[in-house]
Write a protein that holds these residues in place. Structure first.
Motif, mmCIF file in Angstrom:
data_model
loop_
_atom_site.group_PDB
_atom_site.id
_atom_site.type_symbol
_atom_site.label_atom_id
_atom_site.label_comp_id
_atom_site.label_asym_id
_atom_site.label_seq_id
_atom_site.Cartn_x
_atom_site.Cartn_y
_atom_site.Cartn_z
ATOM 1 N N ILE A 103 0.878 -1.183 0.000
ATOM 2 C CA ILE A 103 0.000 0.000 0.000
ATOM 3 C C ILE A 103 0.915 1.233 0.000
ATOM 4 N N ASP A 104 0.834 2.070 -1.061
ATOM 5 C CA ASP A 104 1.709 3.238 -1.084
ATOM 6 C C ASP A 104 1.031 4.424 -0.409
ATOM 7 N N PRO A 105 1.830 5.521 -0.113
ATOM 8 C CA PRO A 105 1.265 6.639 0.645
ATOM 9 C C PRO A 105 0.173 7.365 -0.128
ATOM 10 N N PHE A 106 0.035 7.020 -1.402
ATOM 11 C CA PHE A 106 -0.930 7.759 -2.211
ATOM 12 C C PHE A 106 -2.198 6.952 -2.463
ATOM 13 N N GLY A 107 -2.378 5.876 -1.714
ATOM 14 C CA GLY A 107 -3.592 5.068 -1.840
ATOM 15 C C GLY A 107 -3.494 4.032 -2.919
ATOM 16 N N GLY A 108 -2.318 3.948 -3.595
ATOM 17 C CA GLY A 108 -2.148 2.910 -4.607
ATOM 18 C C GLY A 108 -1.407 1.726 -4.047
ATOM 19 N N SER A 109 -0.808 0.970 -4.954
ATOM 20 C CA SER A 109 -0.074 -0.213 -4.528
ATOM 21 C C SER A 109 1.293 -0.249 -5.189
ATOM 22 N N GLU A 110 1.911 0.917 -5.296
ATOM 23 C CA GLU A 110 3.240 1.005 -5.884
ATOM 24 C C GLU A 110 4.303 0.856 -4.796
ATOM 25 N N ALA A 111 5.369 0.130 -5.124
ATOM 26 C CA ALA A 111 6.445 -0.057 -4.159
ATOM 27 C C ALA A 111 7.380 1.134 -4.194
ATOM 28 N N VAL A 112 6.956 2.186 -3.573
ATOM 29 C CA VAL A 112 7.746 3.410 -3.522
ATOM 30 C C VAL A 112 8.169 3.663 -2.078
ATOM 31 N N PRO A 113 9.194 4.523 -1.849
ATOM 32 C CA PRO A 113 9.569 4.811 -0.461
ATOM 33 C C PRO A 113 8.359 5.236 0.367
ATOM 34 N N ASP A 114 8.396 4.771 1.643
ATOM 35 C CA ASP A 114 7.304 5.001 2.609
ATOM 36 C C ASP A 114 6.056 4.161 2.337
ATOM 37 N N ALA A 115 6.108 3.332 1.302
ATOM 38 C CA ALA A 115 4.990 2.389 1.112
ATOM 39 C C ALA A 115 5.107 1.266 2.164
ATOM 40 N N GLY A 135 16.607 -2.792 2.698
ATOM 41 C CA GLY A 135 15.922 -1.637 2.132
ATOM 42 C C GLY A 135 14.558 -1.407 2.733
ATOM 43 N N THR A 136 14.210 -2.212 3.749
ATOM 44 C CA THR A 136 12.928 -2.003 4.425
ATOM 45 C C THR A 136 13.182 -1.972 5.923
ATOM 46 N N THR A 137 12.194 -1.485 6.650
ATOM 47 C CA THR A 137 12.287 -1.421 8.107
ATOM 48 C C THR A 137 11.006 -2.023 8.696
ATOM 49 N N VAL A 145 6.348 -4.135 6.865
ATOM 50 C CA VAL A 145 7.604 -3.375 6.789
ATOM 51 C C VAL A 145 7.346 -2.101 5.973
ATOM 52 N N THR A 146 8.207 -1.148 6.176
ATOM 53 C CA THR A 146 8.102 0.104 5.427
ATOM 54 C C THR A 146 9.314 0.214 4.505
#
Lengths: 325, 156
Positions: free
Chosen positions: A232-244, A272-274, A322-323
């Motif tokens: 789940i990305d920060p923009f409501g999508g499902s892209e693997a972007v930072p902070d997703a 690359g994740t936390t 994970v983030t």
């Protein structure tokens, strides 16, 4: 009487060859017993005076009958995993005198899917019918059982181990053989002077040799793990972007039969994740991140869920988030 | 001298015995033997064979035979032979030739006619296994009369 004696004078040779043994009687007269028969006549003599005359006493000794039976006690096939198992048998001295028995366990039985290894033979010393390691006596190689009185029974354990490469559901059998120490053989076989009180020992209808199979069935659990991820990305999508946020789901399925004694599900946190604190769950229930009384533990290097004993057919679902850095 | 002494004493013993009325006691002789019955197969035919046993085992069938003879010169009357069964032996089967006792020899009768009081089941017919004693009754033995009495027993 004389002609009677002559009539049977030639019989011993025939007897030696075609002897037919008597039926075994477990509650028979003890070996060594002397059977003594005396008849007494009472009559009146010519003067009418009462008189008494005894016959001689004929005596014959009861020989020791060698007989044994064996029975498998477990009732149904004993489950064996990839370790040890115990088969339980009972042997009974159905002869009429004290006798010890030699035991052997044969793991190579016709029809077996696999052959176990026999680790040892033991007998029940505390009478509970269950093998107690360190309590019940393990017989040395080739050592006989203790002497059993007539009609006495002994619970015997065969300790076995599973070989490698066994498939769940495979069956196996182990044959326990018990033979009288004095001797076994065709019914009627006699061992001169080896019975109680110097009587002969005679093999009974059981041939003084009993065998019985005990069954085993392989119970091996198989574990499968399926891991899936959703983003789940920060923009409501499902892209693997930072902070997703990535949610990992691990499903552990226990197949086959039997059980797994210590199921522990672990996973590493991808580079690359936390790890996102307080997101670890087992079957939908949250687990704390700390190493404490509950089954879970999580930090930035990985997660661990200690499921413990897991029976075949059970399924466990672990999730954590994970983030992306 | 020594042998004379013996002769004399033997003679005097004989004289003593002769003077006692109970001479018949020494004129009837009982002699017992036991034989083991085996079934042997010869040429495919099973047959029973009797032989002196070295030893027996439970279940063996034994023939106990008592021979009697009146070797005296006088007849004897009311000749009754009683045979207590050894405790290790049970009677194999009843026989019209003898009567049996199931009460330690106190009373005798035909096996089929004897009832045993059973605390649980009430009275029941006596069976061969209950027999404790066997008795043969012969009215009279004339001088020289002889015969055999026998029964089959099974080692318990």
């Amino acid at each position: 009487m004389e002609h009677m004696g002559l009539k049977f004078a030639a019989s011993p040779l025939v007897l030696a060859t075609f002897l037919v043994a008597s039926p075994a009687m477990a509650d028979g007269v003890p070996a060594g017993t002397l059977i003594e028969n005396t008849a007494t006549a009472e009559f009146s003599d010519a003067d009418g005076t009462p008189q008494t005359v005894d016959s001689n006493t004929v005596t014959v000794q009861v020989d020791e009958l060698l007989d044994v039976t064996a029975a498998w006690q477990d009732g149904s096939a004993v489950a064996i995993g990839n370790a040890s198992a115990v088969l339980t048998f009972e042997i009974t001295n159905t002869g009429n005198g004290p006798e010890a028995f030699n035991l052997t366990a044969d793991a190579a039985v016709t029809g077996n899917d696999f052959d176990v290894t026999v680790d040892g033979l033991a007998y029940d010393t505390n009478g509970n019918g269950i093998y107690d390691d360190g309590v019940d006596v393990v017989l040395g190689a080739g050592a006989p059982t203790p002497s059993l009185d007539a009609d006495a029974a002994l619970t015997v354990f065969v300790l076995v181990n599973s070989p490698a490469g066994v498939t769940d559901g495979d069956s196996s059998a182990v044959k326990l053989v018990a033979q009288a120490v004095t001797g076994a053989g065709a019914p009627g076989t006699s061992f001169a002077g080896q019975g109680v009180n110097g009587s002969n020992a005679v093999v009974g209808t059981t041939s003084a040799d009993a065998d019985v199979d005990g069954s085993l069935i392989a119970r091996l659990a198989a574990l499968s793990l399926i891991k899936t991820a959703s983003v789940i990305d920060p923009f409501g999508g499902s892209e693997a972007v930072p902070d997703a946020t990535i949610t990992f789901t691990i499903v552990a399925n226990v197949g086959g039969s039997g059980s797994i004694t210590d199921l522990n599900v672990t996973d590493a946190i991808p580079a690359g994740t936390t790890y996102k604190p307080a997101t670890l769950t087992l079957d939908g229930a949250p687990l704390t991140d700390a190493s404490d009384a509950d089954a879970g533990e999580a930090n930035n290097s990985g997660i661990t869920v200690d499921v413990g004993s897991a029976a075949a057919g059970a399924s466990y679902t672990v999730t954590f988030d994970v983030t992306i850095d | 001298m020594f042998s004379n002494l013996i002769k004399t004493s033997v003679l005097s013993v004989a004289a003593l015995v002769a003077s006692v009325p109970a001479t018949a006691k020494d004129t009837v002789v009982l002699s017992g033997i036991v034989q083991l019955e085996r079934v042997v197969t010869e040429d495919g035919k099973a047959q029973k064979v009797l032989a002196a046993p070295e030893g027996v085992v439970p279940g063996d069938r034994l023939l106990f035979t008592t021979s009697y003879e009146n070797s005296g010169g006088e007849p004897v009357e009311n000749f009754v032979v009683t045979n207590p069964l050894p405790t290790a032996i049970r009677l194999a089967e009843a026989d019209a030739a003898f009567q049996v006792s199931v009460d330690g020899g106190a009373t005798f009768g035909d096996l089929g006619a004897i009832k045993i009081e059973d605390a649980e089941a009430g009275a029941r017919a006596a069976e061969a296994r209950d027999v404790t004693h066997i008795r043969w009754t012969l009215e009279r033995l004339d001088p020289g009369a002889k015969g055999t009495l026998n029964y089959y027993g099974i080692v318990r």
